[in-house]
Design a protein around this motif. Structure first.
Motif, PDB file in Angstrom:
ATOM      1  N   UNK A  20      38.777  21.140  73.920  1.00 31.76           N
ATOM      2  CA  UNK A  20      39.699  20.278  73.184  1.00 31.76           C
ATOM      3  C   UNK A  20      39.192  19.999  71.772  1.00 31.76           C
ATOM      4  N   UNK A  21      37.872  19.955  71.585  1.00 30.11           N
ATOM      5  CA  UNK A  21      37.315  19.727  70.253  1.00 30.11           C
ATOM      6  C   UNK A  21      37.756  20.815  69.281  1.00 30.11           C
ATOM      7  N   UNK A  22      37.739  22.056  69.721  1.00 29.27           N
ATOM      8  CA  UNK A  22      38.195  23.166  68.887  1.00 29.27           C
ATOM      9  C   UNK A  22      39.671  23.048  68.549  1.00 29.27           C
ATOM     10  N   UNK A  23      40.460  22.571  69.492  1.00 28.18           N
ATOM     11  CA  UNK A  23      41.890  22.376  69.228  1.00 28.18           C
ATOM     12  C   UNK A  23      42.100  21.290  68.184  1.00 28.18           C
ATOM     13  N   UNK A  24      41.308  20.214  68.259  1.00 27.32           N
ATOM     14  CA  UNK A  24      41.427  19.148  67.270  1.00 27.32           C
ATOM     15  C   UNK A  24      41.097  19.669  65.876  1.00 27.32           C
ATOM     16  N   UNK A  25      40.041  20.483  65.762  1.00 31.53           N
ATOM     17  CA  UNK A  25      39.682  21.070  64.471  1.00 31.53           C
ATOM     18  C   UNK A  25      40.775  22.034  64.012  1.00 31.53           C
ATOM     19  N   UNK A  26      41.333  22.773  64.940  1.00 28.53           N
ATOM     20  CA  UNK A  26      42.434  23.678  64.608  1.00 28.53           C
ATOM     21  C   UNK A  26      43.661  22.959  64.083  1.00 28.53           C
ATOM     22  N   UNK A  27      43.792  21.699  64.431  1.00 24.76           N
ATOM     23  CA  UNK A  27      44.928  20.885  63.959  1.00 24.76           C
ATOM     24  C   UNK A  27      44.595  20.120  62.681  1.00 24.76           C
ATOM     25  N   UNK A  28      43.390  20.356  62.121  1.00 24.48           N
ATOM     26  CA  UNK A  28      43.080  19.769  60.837  1.00 24.48           C
ATOM     27  C   UNK A  28      41.935  18.776  60.793  1.00 24.48           C
ATOM     28  N   UNK A  29      41.392  18.393  61.921  1.00 22.75           N
ATOM     29  CA  UNK A  29      40.248  17.479  61.910  1.00 22.75           C
ATOM     30  C   UNK A  29      38.993  18.227  61.480  1.00 22.75           C
ATOM     31  N   UNK A  30      38.041  17.494  60.933  1.00 21.63           N
ATOM     32  CA  UNK A  30      36.734  18.089  60.660  1.00 21.63           C
ATOM     33  C   UNK A  30      35.969  18.167  61.987  1.00 21.63           C
ATOM     34  N   UNK A  31      34.956  19.028  62.068  1.00 22.63           N
ATOM     35  CA  UNK A  31      34.153  19.050  63.285  1.00 22.63           C
ATOM     36  C   UNK A  31      33.544  17.681  63.608  1.00 22.63           C
ATOM     37  N   UNK A  32      33.053  16.952  62.611  1.00 25.06           N
ATOM     38  CA  UNK A  32      32.490  15.624  62.868  1.00 25.06           C
ATOM     39  C   UNK A  32      33.572  14.664  63.345  1.00 25.06           C
ATOM     40  N   UNK A  33      34.745  14.755  62.773  1.00 27.66           N
ATOM     41  CA  UNK A  33      35.853  13.909  63.224  1.00 27.66           C
ATOM     42  C   UNK A  33      36.208  14.175  64.677  1.00 27.66           C
ATOM     43  N   UNK A  34      36.182  15.453  65.070  1.00 28.26           N
ATOM     44  CA  UNK A  34      36.471  15.810  66.463  1.00 28.26           C
ATOM     45  C   UNK A  34      35.389  15.264  67.391  1.00 28.26           C
ATOM     46  N   UNK A  35      34.115  15.392  66.979  1.00 30.90           N
ATOM     47  CA  UNK A  35      33.028  14.846  67.801  1.00 30.90           C
ATOM     48  C   UNK A  35      33.160  13.337  67.946  1.00 30.90           C
ATOM     49  N   UNK A  36      33.516  12.653  66.878  1.00 31.13           N
ATOM     50  CA  UNK A  36      33.712  11.203  66.953  1.00 31.13           C
ATOM     51  C   UNK A  36      34.903  10.848  67.839  1.00 31.13           C
ATOM     52  N   UNK A  37      35.942  11.673  67.824  1.00 34.86           N
ATOM     53  CA  UNK A  37      37.105  11.428  68.686  1.00 34.86           C
ATOM     54  C   UNK A  37      36.714  11.500  70.160  1.00 34.86           C
ATOM     55  N   UNK A  38      35.715  12.330  70.464  1.00 30.06           N
ATOM     56  CA  UNK A  38      35.267  12.473  71.847  1.00 30.06           C
ATOM     57  C   UNK A  38      34.162  11.522  72.242  1.00 30.06           C
ATOM     58  N   UNK A  39      33.670  10.744  71.286  1.00 29.36           N
ATOM     59  CA  UNK A  39      32.544   9.858  71.577  1.00 29.36           C
ATOM     60  C   UNK A  39      32.866   8.424  71.147  1.00 29.36           C
ATOM     61  N   UNK A  40      32.476   8.060  69.954  1.00 29.96           N
ATOM     62  CA  UNK A  40      32.590   6.671  69.488  1.00 29.96           C
ATOM     63  C   UNK A  40      34.033   6.172  69.449  1.00 29.96           C
ATOM     64  N   UNK A  41      34.949   6.988  68.931  1.00 33.06           N
ATOM     65  CA  UNK A  41      36.353   6.552  68.854  1.00 33.06           C
ATOM     66  C   UNK A  41      36.948   6.362  70.245  1.00 33.06           C
ATOM     67  N   UNK A  42      36.681   7.305  71.138  1.00 31.61           N
ATOM     68  CA  UNK A  42      37.202   7.192  72.501  1.00 31.61           C
ATOM     69  C   UNK A  42      36.658   5.938  73.184  1.00 31.61           C
ATOM     70  N   UNK A  43      35.360   5.692  73.037  1.00 31.64           N
ATOM     71  CA  UNK A  43      34.752   4.509  73.660  1.00 31.64           C
ATOM     72  C   UNK A  43      35.361   3.229  73.100  1.00 31.64           C
TER      73      UNK A  43
END
Length: 101
Positions: A20-43
């Motif tokens: 899913x992280x790759x899909x988020x980046x494919x939709x325009x997020x930065x890799x760091x933004x995708x990692x944050x979406x799966x960690x700190x933002x989700x929490x």
């Protein structure tokens, strides 16, 4: 806009959810933004930021260690062969190279 990664839909093979992280980046997020979406933002969006989402003293030790740098190629995390260590609450559930020892 805030985005959190995650699903419980059960339509993908177990262990491949980090694709899913790759899909988020494919939709325009930065890799760091995708990692944050799966960690700190989700929490934070789940109301669990005091317990999980970042590596800090007093929080649960939920950790994934992967081969390679996900900021260079986020899609490497979607391949279970690149995941070397998975820890939840400080307990290793996958430890390919004995990293938790």
């Amino acid at each position: 806009m805030r985005i959190a990664m995650g699903t419980d839909c059960g339509i993908a093979e177990h262990g491949t959810n980090l694709r899913e992280l790759g899909h988020l980046v494919g939709c325009g997020m930065t890799p760091m933004g995708a990692l944050l979406a799966g960690t700190a933002e989700a929490a934070e969006l789940l109301g669990l930021a005091a317990e999980i989402g970042t590596l800090e003293p007093g929080k649960r030790a939920d950790v994934v260690i992967a081969r390679g740098n996900p900021l260079d190629d986020i899609r490497t995390l979607g391949d279970p062969a690149n995941i070397l260590l998975v820890m939840k609450d400080g307990v290793a559930y996958k430890d390919v190279e004995g990293l938790a020892a």
